[in-house]
Design a protein around this motif. Sequence first.
Motif, PDB file in Angstrom:
ATOM      1  N   LEU A 141       7.067  18.212 -11.932  1.00 59.45           N
ATOM      2  CA  LEU A 141       8.222  17.448 -11.871  1.00 59.45           C
ATOM      3  C   LEU A 141       8.653  17.469 -10.280  1.00 59.45           C
ATOM      4  O   LEU A 141       9.300  16.437  -9.740  1.00 59.45           O
ATOM      5  N   ALA A 142       8.353  18.489  -9.607  1.00 60.60           N
ATOM      6  CA  ALA A 142       9.001  18.746  -8.210  1.00 60.60           C
ATOM      7  C   ALA A 142       7.952  17.686  -7.319  1.00 60.60           C
ATOM      8  O   ALA A 142       8.704  17.143  -6.418  1.00 60.60           O
ATOM      9  N   ILE A 143       6.623  17.687  -7.548  1.00 61.88           N
ATOM     10  CA  ILE A 143       5.924  16.717  -6.928  1.00 61.88           C
ATOM     11  C   ILE A 143       6.413  15.260  -7.274  1.00 61.88           C
ATOM     12  O   ILE A 143       6.514  14.335  -6.304  1.00 61.88           O
ATOM     13  N   MET A 144       6.632  15.074  -8.347  1.00 65.32           N
ATOM     14  CA  MET A 144       7.103  13.654  -8.822  1.00 65.32           C
ATOM     15  C   MET A 144       8.493  13.480  -8.065  1.00 65.32           C
ATOM     16  O   MET A 144       8.821  12.081  -7.806  1.00 65.32           O
ATOM     17  N   TYR A 145       9.352  14.276  -8.124  1.00 66.05           N
ATOM     18  CA  TYR A 145      10.531  14.125  -7.287  1.00 66.05           C
ATOM     19  C   TYR A 145      10.384  13.824  -5.873  1.00 66.05           C
ATOM     20  O   TYR A 145      10.925  12.894  -5.347  1.00 66.05           O
ATOM     21  N   ASP A 146       9.417  14.623  -5.328  1.00 69.10           N
ATOM     22  CA  ASP A 146       9.042  14.161  -3.738  1.00 69.10           C
ATOM     23  C   ASP A 146       8.545  12.672  -3.705  1.00 69.10           C
ATOM     24  O   ASP A 146       9.102  12.042  -2.729  1.00 69.10           O
ATOM     25  N   GLN A 147       7.697  12.452  -4.618  1.00 67.47           N
ATOM     26  CA  GLN A 147       7.232  11.052  -4.542  1.00 67.47           C
ATOM     27  C   GLN A 147       8.026   9.765  -4.670  1.00 67.47           C
ATOM     28  O   GLN A 147       8.200   9.102  -4.107  1.00 67.47           O
ATOM     29  N   ALA A 148       9.042  10.159  -5.827  1.00 68.20           N
ATOM     30  CA  ALA A 148      10.179   9.268  -6.112  1.00 68.20           C
ATOM     31  C   ALA A 148      10.817   9.065  -4.893  1.00 68.20           C
ATOM     32  O   ALA A 148      11.675   7.951  -4.313  1.00 68.20           O
ATOM     33  N   SER A 149      11.495  10.202  -4.322  1.00 71.28           N
ATOM     34  CA  SER A 149      12.294  10.109  -3.228  1.00 71.28           C
ATOM     35  C   SER A 149      11.499   9.475  -1.911  1.00 71.28           C
ATOM     36  O   SER A 149      12.323   8.827  -1.287  1.00 71.28           O
ATOM     37  N   ARG A 150      10.232   9.481  -1.896  1.00 74.40           N
ATOM     38  CA  ARG A 150       9.630   8.945  -0.882  1.00 74.40           C
ATOM     39  C   ARG A 150       9.523   7.322  -0.832  1.00 74.40           C
ATOM     40  O   ARG A 150       9.819   6.781  -0.077  1.00 74.40           O
ATOM     41  N   MET A 151       9.339   7.040  -2.246  1.00 75.18           N
ATOM     42  CA  MET A 151       9.271   5.332  -2.466  1.00 75.18           C
ATOM     43  C   MET A 151      11.057   5.009  -2.288  1.00 75.18           C
ATOM     44  O   MET A 151      11.023   4.071  -1.734  1.00 75.18           O
ATOM     45  N   SER A 152      12.008   5.862  -2.474  1.00 77.27           N
ATOM     46  CA  SER A 152      13.176   5.491  -2.642  1.00 77.27           C
ATOM     47  C   SER A 152      13.571   5.383  -0.851  1.00 77.27           C
ATOM     48  O   SER A 152      14.301   4.287  -0.489  1.00 77.27           O
ATOM     49  N   ARG A 153      13.056   6.232  -0.156  1.00 72.68           N
ATOM     50  CA  ARG A 153      13.306   6.347   1.366  1.00 72.68           C
ATOM     51  C   ARG A 153      12.637   5.012   1.950  1.00 72.68           C
ATOM     52  O   ARG A 153      13.145   4.197   2.677  1.00 72.68           O
ATOM     53  N   LEU A 154      11.433   4.678   1.683  1.00 73.31           N
ATOM     54  CA  LEU A 154      10.724   3.390   1.879  1.00 73.31           C
ATOM     55  C   LEU A 154      11.452   2.019   1.550  1.00 73.31           C
ATOM     56  O   LEU A 154      11.554   1.242   2.452  1.00 73.31           O
ATOM     57  N   VAL A 155      12.022   2.351   0.558  1.00 72.67           N
ATOM     58  CA  VAL A 155      12.522   0.916  -0.117  1.00 72.67           C
ATOM     59  C   VAL A 155      13.966   0.845   0.722  1.00 72.67           C
ATOM     60  O   VAL A 155      14.324  -0.101   1.484  1.00 72.67           O
ATOM     61  N   HIS A 173       0.827  -1.246  -0.044  1.00 71.01           N
ATOM     62  CA  HIS A 173       0.044   0.094   0.048  1.00 71.01           C
ATOM     63  C   HIS A 173       0.787   1.196   0.021  1.00 71.01           C
ATOM     64  O   HIS A 173       0.733   2.164  -0.856  1.00 71.01           O
ATOM     65  N   GLU A 174       2.041   1.413   0.809  1.00 69.04           N
ATOM     66  CA  GLU A 174       2.873   2.437   0.894  1.00 69.04           C
ATOM     67  C   GLU A 174       3.741   2.714  -0.301  1.00 69.04           C
ATOM     68  O   GLU A 174       3.554   4.153  -0.662  1.00 69.04           O
ATOM     69  N   LEU A 175       3.756   1.649  -0.990  1.00 71.84           N
ATOM     70  CA  LEU A 175       4.744   1.889  -2.330  1.00 71.84           C
ATOM     71  C   LEU A 175       3.670   2.356  -3.488  1.00 71.84           C
ATOM     72  O   LEU A 175       3.863   3.138  -4.440  1.00 71.84           O
ATOM     73  N   ARG A 176       2.366   1.654  -3.449  1.00 73.04           N
ATOM     74  CA  ARG A 176       1.450   1.753  -4.506  1.00 73.04           C
ATOM     75  C   ARG A 176       0.881   3.202  -4.418  1.00 73.04           C
ATOM     76  O   ARG A 176       0.756   3.926  -5.618  1.00 73.04           O
ATOM     77  N   THR A 177       0.756   3.930  -3.223  1.00 69.74           N
ATOM     78  CA  THR A 177       0.366   5.418  -3.221  1.00 69.74           C
ATOM     79  C   THR A 177       1.085   6.229  -4.244  1.00 69.74           C
ATOM     80  O   THR A 177       0.799   6.891  -5.073  1.00 69.74           O
ATOM     81  N   PRO A 178       2.481   6.478  -3.665  1.00 67.92           N
ATOM     82  CA  PRO A 178       3.522   7.404  -4.604  1.00 67.92           C
ATOM     83  C   PRO A 178       3.448   6.945  -5.864  1.00 67.92           C
ATOM     84  O   PRO A 178       3.535   7.777  -6.922  1.00 67.92           O
ATOM     85  N   LEU A 179       3.605   5.479  -6.065  1.00 67.28           N
ATOM     86  CA  LEU A 179       3.499   5.017  -7.534  1.00 67.28           C
ATOM     87  C   LEU A 179       2.299   5.624  -8.541  1.00 67.28           C
ATOM     88  O   LEU A 179       2.601   6.090  -9.532  1.00 67.28           O
ATOM     89  N   ALA A 180       1.005   5.324  -7.790  1.00 64.05           N
ATOM     90  CA  ALA A 180       0.023   5.838  -8.445  1.00 64.05           C
ATOM     91  C   ALA A 180       0.091   7.481  -8.609  1.00 64.05           C
ATOM     92  O   ALA A 180      -0.406   8.032  -9.899  1.00 64.05           O
ATOM     93  N   THR A 181       0.594   8.349  -7.901  1.00 56.70           N
ATOM     94  CA  THR A 181       0.782   9.618  -8.091  1.00 56.70           C
ATOM     95  C   THR A 181       1.653   9.835  -9.299  1.00 56.70           C
ATOM     96  O   THR A 181       1.360  10.838 -10.039  1.00 56.70           O
ATOM     97  N   LEU A 182       2.849   9.075  -9.033  1.00 55.23           N
ATOM     98  CA  LEU A 182       3.784   9.436 -10.220  1.00 55.23           C
ATOM     99  C   LEU A 182       3.191   8.854 -11.847  1.00 55.23           C
ATOM    100  O   LEU A 182       3.084   9.705 -12.460  1.00 55.23           O
ATOM    101  N   LEU A 183       2.610   7.920 -11.755  1.00 54.62           N
ATOM    102  CA  LEU A 183       1.806   7.476 -13.062  1.00 54.62           C
ATOM    103  C   LEU A 183       0.873   8.622 -13.465  1.00 54.62           C
ATOM    104  O   LEU A 183       0.858   8.882 -14.609  1.00 54.62           O
ATOM    105  N   GLY A 184       0.313   9.043 -12.636  1.00 58.61           N
ATOM    106  CA  GLY A 184      -0.948  10.182 -12.683  1.00 58.61           C
ATOM    107  C   GLY A 184      -0.161  11.265 -13.488  1.00 58.61           C
ATOM    108  O   GLY A 184      -0.654  11.877 -14.517  1.00 58.61           O
ATOM    109  N   PHE A 185       0.981  11.848 -12.792  1.00 58.44           N
ATOM    110  CA  PHE A 185       1.586  12.974 -13.417  1.00 58.44           C
ATOM    111  C   PHE A 185       2.294  12.792 -14.602  1.00 58.44           C
ATOM    112  O   PHE A 185       2.519  13.852 -15.614  1.00 58.44           O
TER     113      PHE A 185
END
Length: 467
Positions: free
Chosen positions: A268-282, A237-249
């Motif tokens: 791009l700024a939002i996408m960067y935040d979401q991708a960083s969040r995913m990377s932090r989570l992993v 769930h935690e990974l899917r949320t930012p991933l869905a945002t990224l795909l949407g953008f």
Amino acid sequence: MKHRAVATGRVLAAAALLSVPSAATLIIFVAILKLNMMAAILGQAAIMVLTAMLVRPYLASLGAVTSWSRALAAGYDSTPPPIEREAPVAEIVGAISQLRRAWQARQRELAESARWNETLFDNLPDPLILLGEDRRIVRVNGAAQAVFGHAITGRDIAVVLRDPSVLEATDEVLIGAQSREAEFTLPVPVERTFRVRVERLGSRAVDDTVAILALHDLTTVKRIEQMRADFVANASHELRTPLATLLGFIETLRGPARDDAEARERFLAIMYDQASRMSRLVNDLLSLSRIELNEHSQPNQTVDLGRIIESGIAAMQPLAKAKDMDIRAHLDPAARMVTGQADELAQLVQNLLDNAVKYGRDETAVDVRVTLAETLPAAAGSALKLGFTVRFAVQDRGEGIGKEHLPRLTERFYRVDTARSRKLGGTGLGLAIVKHIVNRHRGVLAVDSTLGEGSTFAVYLPAAGDV
Ligand SMILES: Nc1ncnc2c1ncn2[C@@H]1O[C@H](COP(=O)(O)OP(=O)(O)OP(=O)(O)O)[C@@H](O)[C@H]1O
Ligand SMILES: [Mg+2]
């Protein structure tokens, strides 16, 4: 009186029997040598009296030995009758005494082995219940008493264990099946799940036991299964949320916003935040599993905790400044060195400081204290000794944490206020990582919090030998 009469009768009978040869000889003498008949009768009478005198003591001691062995056979452990050593039955008395000693030793062995079996049965960790043919409980061990209470012997198993699948399994075994298994849950006092195996015994025991119910507690296994399932669900769930945002953008940037330069920058700024969040989570998940993998081996480097804290505070300053917060360090020079692993301790310090700044109110101070522990928390294991334990504590002035949340705080993905934590970029893994690092260091994490005032997270670690 009667005894003596019987004894005299027996003596006379024996004397008569033993003097038959002499009587025959006398008759021959009378017939051939013309021995005076009167003399022969007198002679025979004298021989009988003499024989009777000879066999009397012999028969008396034989009688004593007979009553003694009868008493032994009836279970009375009496001492041997007083028989003279040279008496003819002395050898029999000796043999019976030997038999008696061997039998007593065997009895002691049997009693000892029965006691040992009983102790073993009583102390087996899994609950065991012995059942009779009529489904009544014949015996239970200590573990079963702990689960079902003490007064269950003699009761029908259906009264103690009302689960239909268990009763069905029991009935099938009692009418002839060799073994059956079932699972049941006890709702009180805390929910516990057991697997029960009902087994028919080979032969009926002396206490009428015909079957045994062996219970195995599955609660921990079930809980671990549940935690694993929750963990996978949470992580995806935690990974899917930012991933869905990224795909949407990405979709938006490819379509409607293709030529909108200003929107592109914003997205791009939002996408960067979401991708960083995913990377932090992993990254967090990976370090969690790495620490967990090594949790059995306690690290043994000598680490300068003071230096780690100083650089942790320095790294935290930009975030603190942004909230007008002040991080104050009180480091006792006598408590700088601990036994541990430097990278893990840096991560621990970082996560606690991050929470204190994140959840502390703007324009407040965060106090970081390192001292030798003056007391040890109740949960301290044998690795922590008073005088050789360093206490590292981070105190913030934030909203505090409600008591009901404290026990679950270090669970993965557990957040008091999910929306707030997520907004602040949290993954809910920070304290889980802290907890595992502390466990690996054989330390203790203690949380003290007052709603509206703030929280103190204290970590107790083993001091290095040269403090
Ligand atoms: N100092 C604190 N004050 C108030 N609440 C706290 C504090 N530290 C932790 N919490 C609460 O405990 C929860 C779990 O903390 P944890 O550090 O594990 O996760 P997080 O901070 O949300 O995310 P992460 O640390 O992974 O970025 C937080 O979401 C927060 O609700
Ligand atoms: Mg955190």
